[in-house]
Scaffold this motif. Sequence first.
Motif, PDB file in Angstrom:
ATOM      1  N   GLU A  30     -11.831  -4.266   6.724  1.00 55.65           N
ATOM      2  CA  GLU A  30     -11.394  -4.848   7.991  1.00 55.65           C
ATOM      3  C   GLU A  30      -9.886  -4.663   8.183  1.00 55.65           C
ATOM      4  O   GLU A  30      -9.426  -4.323   9.277  1.00 55.65           O
ATOM      5  N   MET A  31      -9.124  -4.872   7.131  1.00 52.98           N
ATOM      6  CA  MET A  31      -7.671  -4.749   7.249  1.00 52.98           C
ATOM      7  C   MET A  31      -7.238  -3.302   7.411  1.00 52.98           C
ATOM      8  O   MET A  31      -6.303  -2.993   8.163  1.00 52.98           O
ATOM      9  N   LEU A  32      -7.908  -2.394   6.719  1.00 53.36           N
ATOM     10  CA  LEU A  32      -7.548  -0.976   6.849  1.00 53.36           C
ATOM     11  C   LEU A  32      -7.935  -0.422   8.212  1.00 53.36           C
ATOM     12  O   LEU A  32      -7.220   0.417   8.788  1.00 53.36           O
ATOM     13  N   ASP A  33      -9.052  -0.877   8.761  1.00 51.61           N
ATOM     14  CA  ASP A  33      -9.506  -0.388  10.065  1.00 51.61           C
ATOM     15  C   ASP A  33      -8.849  -1.103  11.240  1.00 51.61           C
ATOM     16  O   ASP A  33      -8.831  -0.588  12.359  1.00 51.61           O
ATOM     17  N   GLY A  34      -8.301  -2.300  10.987  1.00 50.53           N
ATOM     18  CA  GLY A  34      -7.904  -3.154  12.094  1.00 50.53           C
ATOM     19  C   GLY A  34      -6.601  -2.805  12.769  1.00 50.53           C
ATOM     20  O   GLY A  34      -6.340  -3.258  13.894  1.00 50.53           O
ATOM     21  N   LEU A  79     -10.197   5.710   2.344  1.00 49.40           N
ATOM     22  CA  LEU A  79      -9.695   5.248   3.633  1.00 49.40           C
ATOM     23  C   LEU A  79      -8.232   4.846   3.532  1.00 49.40           C
ATOM     24  O   LEU A  79      -7.420   5.191   4.391  1.00 49.40           O
ATOM     25  N   ALA A  80      -7.883   4.127   2.468  1.00 49.00           N
ATOM     26  CA  ALA A  80      -6.490   3.723   2.277  1.00 49.00           C
ATOM     27  C   ALA A  80      -5.584   4.939   2.123  1.00 49.00           C
ATOM     28  O   ALA A  80      -4.490   4.999   2.694  1.00 49.00           O
ATOM     29  N   LEU A  81      -6.033   5.926   1.359  1.00 48.48           N
ATOM     30  CA  LEU A  81      -5.221   7.128   1.168  1.00 48.48           C
ATOM     31  C   LEU A  81      -5.083   7.906   2.472  1.00 48.48           C
ATOM     32  O   LEU A  81      -3.997   8.425   2.785  1.00 48.48           O
ATOM     33  N   ASP A  82      -6.159   7.983   3.230  1.00 44.57           N
ATOM     34  CA  ASP A  82      -6.097   8.689   4.517  1.00 44.57           C
ATOM     35  C   ASP A  82      -5.090   8.034   5.461  1.00 44.57           C
ATOM     36  O   ASP A  82      -4.413   8.718   6.237  1.00 44.57           O
ATOM     37  N   LYS A  83      -5.000   6.723   5.405  1.00 42.72           N
ATOM     38  CA  LYS A  83      -4.102   5.989   6.289  1.00 42.72           C
ATOM     39  C   LYS A  83      -2.715   5.788   5.678  1.00 42.72           C
ATOM     40  O   LYS A  83      -1.871   5.133   6.294  1.00 42.72           O
ATOM     41  N   ASN A  84      -2.495   6.332   4.476  1.00 47.02           N
ATOM     42  CA  ASN A  84      -1.208   6.209   3.791  1.00 47.02           C
ATOM     43  C   ASN A  84      -0.819   4.747   3.590  1.00 47.02           C
ATOM     44  O   ASN A  84       0.345   4.361   3.755  1.00 47.02           O
ATOM     45  N   VAL A  85      -1.807   3.922   3.220  1.00 50.04           N
ATOM     46  CA  VAL A  85      -1.578   2.509   2.930  1.00 50.04           C
ATOM     47  C   VAL A  85      -1.547   2.322   1.419  1.00 50.04           C
ATOM     48  O   VAL A  85      -2.492   2.690   0.715  1.00 50.04           O
ATOM     49  N   THR A  86      -0.462   1.763   0.932  1.00 50.15           N
ATOM     50  CA  THR A  86      -0.314   1.487  -0.493  1.00 50.15           C
ATOM     51  C   THR A  86      -1.074   0.208  -0.847  1.00 50.15           C
ATOM     52  O   THR A  86      -1.032  -0.773  -0.106  1.00 50.15           O
ATOM     53  N   ILE A  87      -1.773   0.227  -1.973  1.00 50.01           N
ATOM     54  CA  ILE A  87      -2.553  -0.921  -2.443  1.00 50.01           C
ATOM     55  C   ILE A  87      -1.811  -1.580  -3.604  1.00 50.01           C
ATOM     56  O   ILE A  87      -1.442  -0.903  -4.576  1.00 50.01           O
ATOM     57  N   VAL A  88      -1.612  -2.901  -3.523  1.00 52.86           N
ATOM     58  CA  VAL A  88      -0.960  -3.661  -4.606  1.00 52.86           C
ATOM     59  C   VAL A  88      -1.764  -4.934  -4.829  1.00 52.86           C
ATOM     60  O   VAL A  88      -1.857  -5.784  -3.937  1.00 52.86           O
ATOM     61  N   VAL A  89      -2.357  -5.068  -6.016  1.00 52.74           N
ATOM     62  CA  VAL A  89      -3.221  -6.217  -6.302  1.00 52.74           C
ATOM     63  C   VAL A  89      -2.980  -6.708  -7.730  1.00 52.74           C
ATOM     64  O   VAL A  89      -2.538  -5.960  -8.604  1.00 52.74           O
ATOM     65  N   ASN A  90      -3.319  -7.980  -7.963  1.00 52.10           N
ATOM     66  CA  ASN A  90      -3.265  -8.532  -9.318  1.00 52.10           C
ATOM     67  C   ASN A  90      -4.641  -8.582  -9.959  1.00 52.10           C
ATOM     68  O   ASN A  90      -4.878  -9.364 -10.891  1.00 52.10           O
ATOM     69  N   ALA A  91      -5.548  -7.742  -9.486  1.00 46.66           N
ATOM     70  CA  ALA A  91      -6.936  -7.769  -9.946  1.00 46.66           C
ATOM     71  C   ALA A  91      -7.097  -7.351 -11.398  1.00 46.66           C
ATOM     72  O   ALA A  91      -8.194  -7.443 -11.946  1.00 46.66           O
TER      73      ALA A  91
END
Length: 567
Positions: A30-34, A79-91
């Motif tokens: 939802e956040m990547l598409d929104g 999808l994140a890579l296509d949109k050039n969105v960096t992912i940062v998580v404490n998972a």
Amino acid sequence: MTAPRVAPQSPLRIGNASGFYGDRFEAVREMLDGGPLDVLTGDYLAELTMGILARDRLRDPSTGYAKTFLRQMESCLGLALDKNVTIVVNAGGVNPEGLAAALRQTADRLGLADRARIGYVTGDAIDRDDAIATNAYLGAFGIAECLRGGANVVVTGRVTDASLVIGPSIAHFGWGRDDLDALAGATVAGHVIECGPQATGGNYAFFRDIPDLRHPGFPIAEISADGSAVIAKHPGTGGAVTVGTVTAQLLYEIGSPAYLGPDVVTHLDTVMLTHEDADRVRIAGARGTPPPPTLKVGVTKLGGYRNTMTFVLCGLDIEAKAALVRAQLTDAIGTDGVTFDLVRTDHVDATRTEEASALLHVHVKDRDGQRAGRAFSRAAVELALASYPGTTLTTPPGDASPFATFTAGAVTQGAVSHTAVVPSGDRVRIAPPQVTDPDAGTPPSNATAPRERAQSRPTARRALGDVVGARAGDKGPDANLGLWVRNDEAYDWLRATITTERLRELLPETAALAIDRYELPNLRAVNFVLHGLLGDGVGGSTRFDPQAKALGELMRARVIDIPVELR
């Protein structure tokens, strides 16, 4: 951060897609598409979660991380890579290296190995023989180093929740350790968005003011170079971002207004909130001072085993029926670790069984799983034909469940090996801050509440929640209760009326507790820290509300004399 999509001084758009391990699975997509984002963060860790993940790793050393995140990346990494969105998580939980390795395997399987540049932060784990997990709360500079080293996916273990936002901001704007006000501003923004839709109307005291709360959107922080920020959400998503929703989240799980962090002490009483536009609230004015010389450490231990059986007591003689069960059960299993909690949900002259019934919760905690398990539950069930009239239980006999306890400690900042492992595999040691403040903190204001100015104005018996909002949460064995109002006149009344002693009267279970009280005038808020309310912490608490999440709503339901003109 490598090759940012925006100019260095443009705001950095950081979204959140998880507030806990088990949050809305589809939120990442939802956040990547929104709409546009530069960074997408996810908070998967809580004190209870660390115990769950530590037990996972005891069973399988290759695990110990949030598997939900790995499944989310199965469908959304490309999808994140296509949109050039960096992912940062404490998972990464108690095994960030294991999660990084699993992510590389996922990327390879998806044909993304040449595009997914994965880094991770480690060094939070501390060896302690009597604990299943001991983890220091690291700061944000390890995350920033991973991003500067080319990572577009960063996973961590135990860092402070706000570090997920602070780290990308450091990398993007080039902040150093002496940019204390900027670090403080990013801390505030990180604290606001870390719990996902709690910033957009979820768990909001005045939820009826939110136009569409069926499916609230997740929040976004637009960070500026000076650390100020705007909290927003994607257009067309549910919920709302208002001064009230942001205030509520700022009060969540805090103590002193001097909010201690590993990189900066953020003075929450300097923060100013301004409505900028629909679903846009500006945060400015945050002041930062040097951090303490120590890091908070969470210690998770196996506390033993627990079990609960609930008796339904219907009709007359409720107290006598409860006393009979107490005598019969203690004869059978003894008193060690056994507690009885009679909840008077019954009504006089009721026409339905549920409305005529009270509940007697019987809890057992013991190191012996057999005593807390079948021995206890069998003893309860055996009373079915031999106890009070109408004996009924809502719980079947069963085994006990293991539980973990959480306590907080501290180590010096230099005692941990805070390390960023960049995508090349190089390990970069993160030096601790050189300037610290051993006296960081704000003394409680228990005794400073003034008399109310207009004592003679007319009042009416009203629920506190007619005027006051609340947000409560757990902090190990303690809980916090933040109260706020929506105008200056109401704040004058709040701070004069809800003193520590008045709180003890309104919430009798706090009467014997040590309580700290703090005032935050800019937020029109008063925050209370209730020491020891949760006993052994969330994992071992036998309270009906073990995380104190409903404590604020209980407080708001209390009826007191309130000036009639206050709203």
